[in-house]
Design a protein around this motif. Structure first.
Motif, PDB file in Angstrom:
ATOM      1  N   TRP A  47      16.848  32.730  32.959  1.00  0.00           N
ATOM      2  CA  TRP A  47      17.420  33.673  31.848  1.00  0.00           C
ATOM      3  C   TRP A  47      17.063  33.205  30.355  1.00  0.00           C
ATOM      4  O   TRP A  47      17.568  33.592  29.385  1.00  0.00           O
ATOM      5  CB  TRP A  47      18.881  33.947  31.676  1.00  0.00           C
TER       6      TRP A  47
ATOM      7  N   VAL B 265      18.244  30.419  28.679  1.00  0.00           N
ATOM      8  CA  VAL B 265      19.329  30.035  27.833  1.00  0.00           C
ATOM      9  C   VAL B 265      19.236  28.718  27.415  1.00  0.00           C
ATOM     10  O   VAL B 265      18.507  27.989  27.972  1.00  0.00           O
ATOM     11  CB  VAL B 265      20.639  30.045  28.738  1.00  0.00           C
TER      12      VAL B 265
ATOM     13  N   LYS C 101      34.806  35.153  31.412  1.00  0.00           N
ATOM     14  CA  LYS C 101      33.696  35.311  30.722  1.00  0.00           C
ATOM     15  C   LYS C 101      33.351  33.888  30.055  1.00  0.00           C
ATOM     16  O   LYS C 101      34.217  32.929  29.774  1.00  0.00           O
ATOM     17  CB  LYS C 101      34.225  36.167  29.377  1.00  0.00           C
TER      18      LYS C 101
ATOM     19  N   ASN D  59      31.099  31.706  27.087  1.00  0.00           N
ATOM     20  CA  ASN D  59      30.134  31.977  26.050  1.00  0.00           C
ATOM     21  C   ASN D  59      29.099  30.508  26.308  1.00  0.00           C
ATOM     22  O   ASN D  59      29.452  29.513  26.547  1.00  0.00           O
ATOM     23  CB  ASN D  59      30.764  31.585  24.659  1.00  0.00           C
TER      24      ASN D  59
ATOM     25  N   SER E  25      25.006  29.354  24.255  1.00  0.00           N
ATOM     26  CA  SER E  25      24.439  29.024  22.938  1.00  0.00           C
ATOM     27  C   SER E  25      23.698  30.671  22.375  1.00  0.00           C
ATOM     28  O   SER E  25      23.785  31.187  23.101  1.00  0.00           O
ATOM     29  CB  SER E  25      23.501  27.998  23.042  1.00  0.00           C
TER      30      SER E  25
ATOM     31  N   ARG F 103      24.896  34.108  23.413  1.00  0.00           N
ATOM     32  CA  ARG F 103      24.831  34.637  24.658  1.00  0.00           C
ATOM     33  C   ARG F 103      25.989  34.376  25.550  1.00  0.00           C
ATOM     34  O   ARG F 103      26.690  33.587  25.384  1.00  0.00           O
ATOM     35  CB  ARG F 103      23.394  34.054  25.612  1.00  0.00           C
ATOM     36  N   PHE F 104      26.326  35.301  26.778  1.00  0.00           N
ATOM     37  CA  PHE F 104      27.336  34.744  27.444  1.00  0.00           C
ATOM     38  C   PHE F 104      27.419  35.506  29.055  1.00  0.00           C
ATOM     39  O   PHE F 104      26.363  36.276  29.124  1.00  0.00           O
ATOM     40  CB  PHE F 104      28.718  35.352  26.918  1.00  0.00           C
ATOM     41  N   THR F 105      28.162  34.795  29.797  1.00  0.00           N
ATOM     42  CA  THR F 105      27.898  35.448  31.201  1.00  0.00           C
ATOM     43  C   THR F 105      29.466  35.906  31.484  1.00  0.00           C
ATOM     44  O   THR F 105      30.367  35.460  30.906  1.00  0.00           O
ATOM     45  CB  THR F 105      27.913  34.293  32.186  1.00  0.00           C
TER      46      THR F 105
ATOM     47  N   MET G 170      24.493  37.869  33.453  1.00  0.00           N
ATOM     48  CA  MET G 170      23.878  37.591  31.953  1.00  0.00           C
ATOM     49  C   MET G 170      24.017  38.638  31.120  1.00  0.00           C
ATOM     50  O   MET G 170      23.758  39.723  31.466  1.00  0.00           O
ATOM     51  CB  MET G 170      22.593  36.771  32.040  1.00  0.00           C
ATOM     52  N   GLU G 171      24.873  38.352  29.984  1.00  0.00           N
ATOM     53  CA  GLU G 171      24.684  39.614  28.816  1.00  0.00           C
ATOM     54  C   GLU G 171      24.484  39.001  27.541  1.00  0.00           C
ATOM     55  O   GLU G 171      24.246  37.961  27.124  1.00  0.00           O
ATOM     56  CB  GLU G 171      26.220  40.081  28.784  1.00  0.00           C
TER      57      GLU G 171
END
Lengths: 303, 303
Positions: free
Chosen positions: B260, B262, B284, B286, B288, B291-293, B302-303
């Motif tokens: 993804w 990241v 959840k 956080n 870098s 971005r967060f999952t 992945m969001e």
């Protein structure tokens, strides 16, 4: 409860109830004994006198007094008089023989040791720099050795935290004068090499190495599981092994040689046995102590 | 043929016929170019001018002259004027952009680089001491990057052997003055840390580290293969991942995050995502750059 106390006691919760604990009389093992008692256990205290220091008899007496004070059973052992003193490897073997015999006699197979994060970093760095057949991965938190199950619950706890713990609880311990002797390689790593690296690199080198050791250790465990089926056979089947990835071939061969109690297995030994998978080379490999492996009819044998 | 010549030329035999080669003008890449031509290839010479040194224009002219002398095609690139000089990471990116664009334009995707065993040891030791998400494993002999296939056939060849090779063939090269500047971490490792370790440990430290890097590298390749199926999915399935060994969870998560794109994935990030496998913590994590999952309905997104 202050942080160092949680850090030191939490990893002990998962240990079995019935335990042996190795106590030298230094701060690490005295603190471990104390923490074990605080978690409600009554471990049997084992002390091994290496005879390295003139005051080692005093250590033995102190550990016995501590055990008696805590109402714990206590067993002492010492180096056989025929052993060569100052030989670290020999002392280690003698110590484990004592541990294993005592375990068998008492019918308790779980032994807890006070190795901590600084010990782990030193071990990992020594293995890497000295070169070992499987590359360095540090010590295992749980491992088996000669009928013993060794537990090292403090591999993630730093010496500094153990010292804080010991001071909080007003424990008494003896400083081991040999810990500052840089003729011992471990002391050299601890007192000179790690501080030097820290200064040059400008990073928390010990923390980074501990993390790397943990990553490699967990991977090693996983890989060993994948190799067990082939490595636990009497012979290695050339066709099966050839079909596996390079690293699996190496690790299967290493574990198979270890299973046959081959001593001093180097990376070159592993690679030489791996060479037997090819067709066009002599089908025999010499190992240490006059032992060898041979390829015949699609199998690799130990002889 | 003397040993250093075989050692330098043998690893080139397996390379593809149609190649690009990165040539800085230093001894490593000049020797590599020479050896490639000796194996009958006609590689396209790529030179990238970092603008780090006042004489870097002279390097570019020399490399062009060398390519013309050998009858080879030659492409030069340089740092964009807007780039911050002296930033190693930025220079590396700019260099690979140049390589990748040239590869696409010429329709040749294979690039050979002159990284050698000393470079590999330095890289491995830096990764270990600085701490990286996957722990250090050095450089790959073959890897893919931005549409390029990078080949590093000399990771098992020592600088000393390359120098012998260059002298045997009476090659001419330019010494890079920045190689002795210990403000660069790599130079610090090469010129100070490794000689120090060698002296303290009294063992061939570089050889031991090269072997360890090779063991870990091959294992890493094997493990990546085992993780690919789960890591290449859009989402991670909590139930499936939970059933795998600790190290497989870690590596699958690392590869999935990398998939993804990241940035700056730390070990703590991987462990935090792994925490999503447990039931009783906030679902959840956080990462870098904002971005967060998130865990939802038994999947990690992945969001």
């Amino acid at each position: 409860m202050p942080v160092p106390l949680i850090v030191c006691e939490a990893p002990l919760k998962a240990l079995p109830e019935s335990l042996l604990v190795g106590v030298s009389g230094g701060v690490d093992s005295v603190a471990l004994l104390h923490a074990l008692v605080r978690t409600g256990r009554k471990p049997v205290v084992l002390h091994f006198d290496h005879g390295w220091r003139t005051e080692s008899g005093a250590d033995a007496r102190r550990v016995r007094a501590l055990a008696e004070h805590l109402g714990l059973r206590h067993v002492a052992g010492k180096m056989p008089p025929t052993a060569k003193l100052h030989r670290e490897a020999e002392a280690r073997v003698a110590r484990y023989v004592f541990f294993a015999r005592t375990a068998q006699r008492l019918g308790i197979s779980h032994l807890v040791l006070a190795h901590h994060a600084d010990d782990q970093v030193e071990t990992f760095l020594m293995q890497l720099l000295r070169g070992s057949g499987a590359a360095g991965r540090g010590m295992e938190p749980v491992s088996k050795r000669a009928g013993l199950v060794l537990h090292r619950p403090w591999l993630g706890v730093w010496k500094k935290q153990i010292l804080t713990y010991a001071r909080c609880h007003k424990l008494e311990w003896r400083e081991d004068a040999t810990n500052t002797d840089t003729r011992h390689r471990r002391n050299l790593i601890r007192l000179r090499v790690l501080p030097y690296l820290q200064k040059q690199i400008g990073q928390p080198v010990a923390i980074n190495l501990l993390r790397a050791a943990e990553i490699f250790r967990a991977e090693s465990e996983w890989l060993d599981g994948l190799c067990a089926m082939m490595a636990d056979q009497q012979e290695l089947t050339v066709k099966d092994l050839r079909g596996t990835p390079l690293a699996q071939q190496r690790r299967t061969i290493l574990r198979w040689l270890q299973g046959w109690s081959v001593k001093d297995i180097s990376f070159a030994d592993v690679e030489a046995v791996r060479g037997l998978l090819e067709n066009n080379i002599p089908a025999k490999v010499n190992l240490s102590a006059g032992r060898f492996t041979r390829r015949r009819s699609g199998k690799i044998f130990m002889e």
